[in-house]
Design a protein around this motif. Structure first.
Motif, PDB file in Angstrom:
ATOM      1  N   ARG A  11       9.425   1.552   3.459  1.00  0.00           N
ATOM      2  CA  ARG A  11      10.263   1.511   4.662  1.00  0.00           C
ATOM      3  C   ARG A  11      11.453   0.579   4.444  1.00  0.00           C
ATOM      4  O   ARG A  11      12.597   0.931   4.746  1.00  0.00           O
ATOM      5  N   VAL A 116       8.418   8.246   3.529  1.00  0.00           N
ATOM      6  CA  VAL A 116       9.432   7.821   4.489  1.00  0.00           C
ATOM      7  C   VAL A 116      10.657   8.707   4.317  1.00  0.00           C
ATOM      8  O   VAL A 116      11.059   9.029   3.196  1.00  0.00           O
ATOM      9  N   PHE A 127       8.259   7.840   9.205  1.00  0.00           N
ATOM     10  CA  PHE A 127       7.387   7.483   8.092  1.00  0.00           C
ATOM     11  C   PHE A 127       5.925   7.588   8.501  1.00  0.00           C
ATOM     12  O   PHE A 127       5.583   7.669   9.682  1.00  0.00           O
TER      13      PHE A 127
END
Length: 265
Positions: A11, A116, A127
């Motif tokens: 992320r 993601v 995600f």
């Protein structure tokens, strides 16, 4: 490497790559080159790739990494690997249309299990959590702290009034011919792996792809869609789309909500 370790890293790297991409996107001009397969590549692809690759190799040095922009990685094979498309939708980027994404995924035994997809120009972040559930994060996206999130889920599709999404840059007659087999209420076009995410959120019911793609184009979107209850199958025989193939090239495929009654090719 655990899923709890993986998710914060991918992320954060997607957000950092998105910042770098947008810095170049918003500049007055940027370089565009042509790769050996005649596809375009920009300095944003290369900068995002360098950032993501360095971050993944530092965090997970023992996990195989396959990335679009590093040709040497395309001849490697493994049951478990990370796969990256640092800027999917380069044509959308070049034409400043906004439909481009950063994609990072984990593939295990032929299946994308976590991933993601970040669309920096649209401010949309999708995600999978460590438990496999897919979410969309909204609001201000902070690199270190996850903000407001919403679990996402595929639609309860109405086969008499389907919502179809198809490629913006690669839509052709074969795609339209297949779409015409369905009772379609509305059809939209979108670029990059956003199409998987639109099915994952229920904004579309089905995304057929009758054209060339590579596994790095699809793995992260596939993971997000699977975590929202969706499926991705081969176009020809409707068996699950598998990853880790020689050369990492995909067959034609269909991404869809399970309530959709698939038509034969």
């Amino acid at each position: 490497m655990t899923y709890d370790d993986l998710i914060p890293v991918i992320r954060r790297l997607a957000l950092e790559a998105g910042d770098k991409i947008m810095e170049i996107y918003n500049s007055d001009d940027f370089d565009v080159k042509v790769k050996s397969d005649d596809s375009p590549v920009t300095e944003a692809d290369e900068a995002a790739d360098a950032l993501i690759s360095a971050g993944l190799r530092a965090a997970f040095p023992d996990v195989l990494l396959v990335t679009e922009e590093q040709a040497a990685s395309h001849s490697t094979k493994g049951d478990t690997f990370l796969i990256v498309d640092p800027l999917d939708g380069t044509k959308e980027f070049i034409h400043r249309r906004g439909d481009f994404t950063v994609n990072i995924a984990l593939v295990e035994n032929g299946t994308p299990t976590r991933g993601v997809v970040y669309a920096p120009a649209k401010g949309r972040m999708f995600f999978t959590l460590a438990d496999g559930q897919s979410i969309e994060e909204t609001g201000v996206l902070d690199k270190e702290t996850v903000g407001s999130v919403q679990p996402i889920s595929v639609s309860n599709a109405d086969n008499d009034a389907l919502l179809v999404v198809a490629s913006k840059s690669h839509r052709d007659q074969a795609t339209d011919d297949y779409i015409n087999k369905y009772n379609v209420k509305d059809s939209k076009s979108a670029g990059s792996s956003l199409k998987f995410c639109l099915v994952a959120t229920g904004e579309a019911d089905i995304y057929p792809r009758v054209g060339r793609t590579m596994e790095w184009d699809t793995a992260a979107g596939h993971a997000v869609l699977a975590g929202a209850g969706g499926k991705v199958v081969r176009f020809d025989d409707h068996t699950p789309l598998q990853y880790g193939k020689d050369g990492y090239a995909n067959p034609f495929f269909i991404a869809y909500a399970p309530d959709v009654e698939l038509k034969e090719a």
